[in-house]
Design an enzyme around this catalytic site. Structure first.
Site, PDB file in Angstrom:
ATOM      1  N   TYR A  32       6.928  12.754   6.907  1.00 57.51           N
ATOM      2  CA  TYR A  32       8.206  12.837   8.496  1.00 57.51           C
ATOM      3  C   TYR A  32       8.720  11.911   7.594  1.00 57.51           C
ATOM      4  O   TYR A  32       8.538  11.040   6.588  1.00 57.51           O
ATOM      5  CB  TYR A  32       7.678  12.451   9.075  1.00 57.51           C
ATOM      6  CG  TYR A  32       6.889  10.664   9.658  1.00 57.51           C
ATOM      7  CD1 TYR A  32       5.917  10.047   9.056  1.00 57.51           C
ATOM      8  CD2 TYR A  32       7.751   9.737   9.978  1.00 57.51           C
ATOM      9  CE1 TYR A  32       5.531   8.893   8.738  1.00 57.51           C
ATOM     10  CE2 TYR A  32       6.991   7.934   9.525  1.00 57.51           C
ATOM     11  CZ  TYR A  32       6.489   7.933   8.647  1.00 57.51           C
ATOM     12  OH  TYR A  32       5.646   6.810   8.715  1.00 57.51           O
ATOM     13  N   LYS A 147       5.054  10.329   2.338  1.00 60.01           N
ATOM     14  CA  LYS A 147       5.113   9.917   3.642  1.00 60.01           C
ATOM     15  C   LYS A 147       4.857  10.957   4.744  1.00 60.01           C
ATOM     16  O   LYS A 147       4.947  11.688   5.881  1.00 60.01           O
ATOM     17  CB  LYS A 147       6.819   9.511   3.881  1.00 60.01           C
ATOM     18  CG  LYS A 147       6.780   9.063   5.168  1.00 60.01           C
ATOM     19  CD  LYS A 147       8.429   7.798   5.460  1.00 60.01           C
ATOM     20  CE  LYS A 147       8.994   7.093   6.150  1.00 60.01           C
ATOM     21  NZ  LYS A 147       7.798   6.436   6.544  1.00 60.01           N
ATOM     22  N   GLU A 179       1.303  -3.606   0.707  1.00 60.10           N
ATOM     23  CA  GLU A 179       2.779  -3.336   1.796  1.00 60.10           C
ATOM     24  C   GLU A 179       1.655  -3.472   3.178  1.00 60.10           C
ATOM     25  O   GLU A 179       1.263  -3.550   3.786  1.00 60.10           O
ATOM     26  CB  GLU A 179       3.401  -1.620   1.431  1.00 60.10           C
ATOM     27  CG  GLU A 179       2.182  -0.767   2.295  1.00 60.10           C
ATOM     28  CD  GLU A 179       2.996   0.553   1.738  1.00 60.10           C
ATOM     29  OE1 GLU A 179       4.090   0.807   2.238  1.00 60.10           O
ATOM     30  OE2 GLU A 179       1.972   1.943   2.038  1.00 60.10           O
ATOM     31  N   LEU A 203       4.402   3.432   0.265  1.00 58.31           N
ATOM     32  CA  LEU A 203       5.508   3.837   0.005  1.00 58.31           C
ATOM     33  C   LEU A 203       7.068   3.289  -0.387  1.00 58.31           C
ATOM     34  O   LEU A 203       6.978   1.870  -0.049  1.00 58.31           O
ATOM     35  CB  LEU A 203       5.926   4.057   1.691  1.00 58.31           C
ATOM     36  CG  LEU A 203       7.178   5.516   1.510  1.00 58.31           C
ATOM     37  CD1 LEU A 203       6.421   6.201   2.053  1.00 58.31           C
ATOM     38  CD2 LEU A 203       6.957   4.471   3.838  1.00 58.31           C
TER      39      LEU A 203
HETATM   40  N1  PDD Z   1       8.587   3.368   8.506  1.00 57.77           N
HETATM   41  N2  PDD Z   1       5.784   1.128   3.923  1.00 57.77           N
HETATM   42  C1  PDD Z   1       5.342   2.495   4.961  1.00 57.77           C
HETATM   43  C2  PDD Z   1       3.660   2.196   5.158  1.00 57.77           C
HETATM   44  C3  PDD Z   1       6.057   2.502   6.208  1.00 57.77           C
HETATM   45  O1  PDD Z   1       5.633   3.088   7.348  1.00 57.77           O
HETATM   46  C4  PDD Z   1       7.570   2.290   6.235  1.00 57.77           C
HETATM   47  C5  PDD Z   1       8.286   2.384   7.049  1.00 57.77           C
HETATM   48  C6  PDD Z   1       7.974   1.530   4.245  1.00 57.77           C
HETATM   49  C7  PDD Z   1       8.874   1.278   4.685  1.00 57.77           C
HETATM   50  O2  PDD Z   1       9.931   2.259   4.312  1.00 57.77           O
HETATM   51  P1  PDD Z   1      11.538   2.109   4.719  1.00 57.77           P
HETATM   52  O3  PDD Z   1      12.707   1.408   3.915  1.00 57.77           O
HETATM   53  O4  PDD Z   1      12.154   3.457   4.185  1.00 57.77           O
HETATM   54  O5  PDD Z   1      11.658   2.640   6.088  1.00 57.77           O
HETATM   55  C8  PDD Z   1       7.052   1.011   4.093  1.00 57.77           C
HETATM   56  C9  PDD Z   1       8.985   4.000   8.720  1.00 57.77           C
HETATM   57  C10 PDD Z   1      10.341   3.085   9.398  1.00 57.77           C
HETATM   58  C11 PDD Z   1       7.851   4.510  10.124  1.00 57.77           C
HETATM   59  O6  PDD Z   1       7.107   4.634  10.619  1.00 57.77           O
HETATM   60  O7  PDD Z   1       8.472   4.436  11.323  1.00 57.77           O
END
Ligand code: PDD
Length: 284
Positions: A32, A147, A179, A203
């Site tokens: 996703y 992801k 993270e 991620l």
């Molecule tokens: N999640 N690490 C994890 C495990 C995440 O699920 C996310 C983002 C990030 C940050 O990634 P980015 O800056 O590209 O949003 C780091 C999204 C927001 C979600 O699952 O809704």
């Protein structure tokens, strides 16, 4: 009426039917993306697109129309009249529907594509004074760089954190901070901004990438080097980053305060520069 995207068509959200044999449903076999619409423009949709392609490639899911991701995302914003509102587009691709088997369907079936756009209130609103985070032993799989929609450890730990009044759950692997359940995390130690390096343990956040860039533009030294739990006592500032919350200050790790327990000056400086980078996408 909300319009969503499903397998090549824009449909009323409540008319979408997904097969019970969909491998996303049976095996969490899919990926996703979440991309943010800032009242008139997407923030780095190219970055999200590239990450989606990579996730699909790593899981050997073939979607012949993957170039259409930005077009679908923009159409969803327009069709749902969100042009001048803050919105998020959620986009999911699974391996498709096939009789349940631990092997991938052969020959491959069409992937299932599902996407929706929603107005949203930034997750960071009301959190300007910072959040406390809970620390938890890493219990996710070894490919956190993909992801994947398999997010049970994330939702389990975040729910536990939220129930205890924490703003995020942060994972610790072999003593090192990786993270958050849905965010990346940064620390300031001795004036240097540190975060876990890109690897299979995290991620590669789009917000993380731009935050590093923003910090460097502010003349702050950045090191992509993991922080050990034992170093938390030396942290003067910390913050988490993600698409829905941008940069949110962290003021405590469980019972350990981050610095003086208040959002720090470098965090503010970096966030300001980050906002400039976001706004630069409005002019592209
Ligand atoms: N999640 N690490 C994890 C495990 C995440 O699920 C996310 C983002 C990030 C940050 O990634 P980015 O800056 O590209 O949003 C780091 C999204 C927001 C979600 O699952 O809704």
């Amino acid at each position: 009426m909300n319009i969503s995207f499903f397998n090549g068509k824009f449909l009323p959200h409540n008319k979408i039917c997904i097969s019970p044999e969909d491998r996303g449903f049976l095996f969490a076999d899919g990926v996703y993306e979440v991309v943010r619409w800032y009242n008139g423009f997407f923030f780095d949709i190219e970055g999200h697109h590239a990450r989606l392609r990579r996730s699909l490639r790593e899981l050997k899911i073939k979607w012949g129309e993957e170039d259409s991701f930005p077009v679908i995302a923009e159409k969803l914003v327009k069709m749902n009249h969100l042009d001048d509102k803050p919105a998020l587009v959620y986009f999911q691709v699974t391996r498709g529907a096939a009789p349940r088997s631990h092997t991938f369907p052969s020959p491959p079936v069409n992937p299932t594509i599902f996407a929706f756009a929603r107005p949203f209130t930034p997750e960071s609103s009301g959190k300007e004074n910072g959040i406390s985070v809970m620390l938890r032993k890493e219990l996710r799989w070894g490919r956190c760089d993909i992801k994947s929609i398999a997010l049970l450890p994330n939702t389990l730990c975040f729910t536990e954190a939220a129930e205890q009044g924490y703003g995020e759950c942060i994972f610790v692997k072999d003593g090192f901070i990786t993270e958050g359940s849905h965010s990346n995390i940064f620390f300031v130690i001795d004036g240097v901004l540190r975060t876990h390096p890109e690897s299979e343990s995290i991620l590669s956040g789009i917000t993380r990438k731009h935050t590093i860039n923003a910090a460097m533009k502010c003349g702050i030294r950045v090191e992509e080097r993991a922080v050990h739990e034992k170093e938390l006592l030396q942290v003067s500032e910390s913050f988490i980053t993600n698409t829905s919350a941008e940069i949110t200050p962290v003021i405590a790790f469980g019972s350990i305060p981050a610095g003086n327990g208040k959002p720090g000056p470098l965090t503010g400086q970096i966030h300001k520069k980050f906002r400039e980078i976001v706004e630069s996408y409005a002019r592209r």
